[in-house]
Design a protein around this motif. Structure first.
Motif, short mmCIF file in Angstrom:
data_model
loop_
_atom_site.label_atom_id
_atom_site.label_comp_id
_atom_site.label_asym_id
_atom_site.label_seq_id
_atom_site.Cartn_x
_atom_site.Cartn_y
_atom_site.Cartn_z
N VAL A 56 0.84 -1.23 -0.16
CA VAL A 56 -0.14 0.01 -0.01
C VAL A 56 0.92 1.15 0.04
N PRO A 57 0.66 2.23 -0.92
CA PRO A 57 1.55 3.47 -0.98
C PRO A 57 1.41 4.00 0.46
N GLU A 58 2.49 4.67 0.62
CA GLU A 58 2.79 5.34 2.07
C GLU A 58 1.63 6.58 1.98
N GLU A 59 1.55 7.57 1.15
CA GLU A 59 0.53 8.38 1.04
C GLU A 59 -0.65 8.02 -0.19
N PHE A 60 -1.90 8.08 0.28
CA PHE A 60 -2.65 7.24 -0.38
C PHE A 60 -4.18 8.16 -0.31
N ASN A 61 -4.11 9.04 -1.06
CA ASN A 61 -5.38 10.22 -1.11
C ASN A 61 -6.58 9.82 -1.65
N VAL A 62 -7.64 9.57 -0.74
CA VAL A 62 -8.70 9.05 -1.57
C VAL A 62 -9.98 10.13 -0.92
N SER A 63 -10.61 10.73 -1.84
CA SER A 63 -11.60 11.70 -1.37
C SER A 63 -13.06 11.54 -2.13
N LEU A 64 -14.26 11.78 -1.66
CA LEU A 64 -15.44 11.56 -2.04
C LEU A 64 -15.87 12.98 -2.46
N LEU A 65 -16.73 13.17 -3.71
CA LEU A 65 -17.12 14.49 -3.88
C LEU A 65 -18.39 14.68 -3.21
N PRO A 66 -18.25 16.01 -2.35
CA PRO A 66 -19.27 16.41 -1.39
C PRO A 66 -20.40 16.50 -1.97
N SER A 67 -21.34 16.02 -1.34
CA SER A 67 -23.05 16.35 -1.76
C SER A 67 -23.00 16.11 -3.21
N SER A 68 -22.78 15.13 -3.63
CA SER A 68 -22.92 15.02 -5.27
C SER A 68 -24.41 14.93 -5.47
N GLN A 69 -25.06 15.38 -6.53
CA GLN A 69 -26.29 15.51 -7.11
C GLN A 69 -26.68 14.52 -8.37
N SER A 70 -25.64 13.74 -8.43
CA SER A 70 -25.70 12.60 -9.64
C SER A 70 -26.94 11.67 -9.27
N THR A 71 -27.34 11.16 -10.32
CA THR A 71 -28.77 10.29 -10.23
C THR A 71 -28.23 9.32 -9.16
N PRO A 72 -28.93 9.02 -8.37
CA PRO A 72 -28.67 8.13 -7.26
C PRO A 72 -28.27 6.58 -7.54
N THR A 73 -27.18 6.02 -7.20
CA THR A 73 -26.65 4.65 -7.66
C THR A 73 -27.47 3.77 -6.85
N ILE A 74 -27.29 2.46 -7.35
CA ILE A 74 -28.16 1.34 -6.48
C ILE A 74 -27.23 0.95 -5.31
N TYR A 75 -27.69 1.01 -4.18
CA TYR A 75 -27.02 0.65 -3.06
C TYR A 75 -25.38 1.52 -2.94
N SER A 76 -25.35 2.61 -3.25
CA SER A 76 -24.59 3.54 -3.21
C SER A 76 -22.94 2.74 -3.26
N SER A 77 -22.32 2.29 -2.37
CA SER A 77 -21.01 2.01 -2.27
C SER A 77 -20.80 0.74 -2.83
N LYS A 78 -21.90 -0.10 -3.29
CA LYS A 78 -21.71 -1.40 -4.12
C LYS A 78 -20.90 -1.18 -5.22
N GLY A 79 -21.32 0.19 -5.87
CA GLY A 79 -20.60 0.36 -7.27
C GLY A 79 -19.30 0.79 -7.11
N LEU A 80 -18.57 1.22 -6.44
CA LEU A 80 -17.39 1.81 -6.03
C LEU A 80 -16.18 1.25 -6.38
N GLY A 81 -15.93 -0.29 -6.39
CA GLY A 81 -14.92 -1.08 -6.57
C GLY A 81 -14.49 -0.92 -8.01
N GLU A 82 -15.42 -0.93 -8.91
CA GLU A 82 -14.90 -1.39 -10.36
C GLU A 82 -14.01 -0.23 -10.88
N SER A 83 -14.55 1.16 -10.86
CA SER A 83 -13.64 2.10 -11.23
C SER A 83 -12.35 2.20 -10.28
N GLY A 84 -12.22 1.95 -9.01
CA GLY A 84 -11.04 2.05 -8.44
C GLY A 84 -10.03 1.04 -8.78
N MET A 85 -10.46 -0.21 -9.14
CA MET A 85 -9.93 -1.19 -9.66
C MET A 85 -8.99 -0.97 -10.79
#
Length: 151
Positions: A56-85
Motif C-alpha cells: 500500500v502506498p505510504e501516501e494514499f489520498n482518496v476523497s469523495l465528491l461532497p454532496s454529489s447530486q448525480s442520479t442515485p446509484t443502486i446501493y451507493s458504495s456497492k458500485g465503487l469497486g470497479e472504477s477504483g480497480m
C-alpha cells in the motif's frame, strides 16, 4: 470519487482504497501460470502473489465528491469497486514509463514488449543492463518449460 448519497463515507473510501490495491495486484503481481498442457497452476492466492499491507502506498489520498447530486446509484458504495480497480493500472503504466526511461538512459532504441502483470522479474529483465545480459536465454527447442505464458 462520486459516491452519490454516501451512507457511510468511511466504508466508501475503504472500498475505493481496497479496489485500487486489488487492481494494482492484477496489473503487477498476480501472474497466472499454465502447464504446457494447459493446466492452470496458479489457482488461488496461496499459489500467486497478491498485494500485502507493505504494498500500500505510504501516501494514499482518496476523497469523495461532497454532496454529489448525480442520479442515485443502486446501493451507493456497492458500485465503487470497479472504477477504483481500473485505477490500479496507473501503477502498471508508471512501471512501463520507468522501463522506457531506463532504456533511454542506456541508449537502447529497440522497442520492448509490455507485459501485464508487470512482475518484479519482468521489470528487472526489461530494464536490460549488464546484469540481465548475464542471464542465459534458453533456446525453447532444448528444454520443456514448466509453465508457459498466455498472451
Amino acid at each position: 470519487m462520486d459516491a452519490c448519497c454516501s451512507l457511510n463515507p468511511a466504508i466508501d473510501i475503504g472500498q475505493v482504497e481496497g479496489s485500487f490495491i486489488q487492481g494494482m495486484g492484477l496489473y503487477t503481481t498476480e501472474e497466472l501460470k499454465y502447464s504446457p498442457e494447459g493446466v492452470l497452476y496458479s489457482r488461488g492466492p496461496d499459489e500467486y502473489k497478491i498485494p500485502a499491507i507493505t504494498d500500500v502506498p505510504e501516501e494514499f489520498n482518496v476523497s469523495l465528491l461532497p454532496s454529489s447530486q448525480s442520479t442515485p446509484t443502486i446501493y451507493s458504495s456497492k458500485g465503487l469497486g470497479e472504477s477504483g480497480m481500473f485505477l490500479g493500472s496507473s501503477v502498471f503504466f508508471a512501471i512501463t514509463d520507468a522501463v522506457a526511461a531506463a532504456h533511454r538512459e542506456r541508449g537502447i532504441a529497440e522497442d520492448f514488449t509490455v507485459q501485464s502483470p508487470a512482475t518484479p522479474e519482468w521489470v528487472r529483465m526489461a530494464c536490460a543492463d549488464r546484469f540481465t545480459e548475464m542471464i542465459p536465454r534458453d533456446d525453447p527447442k532444448t528444454f520443456k518449460p514448466w509453465s508457459i505464458p498466455i498472451a
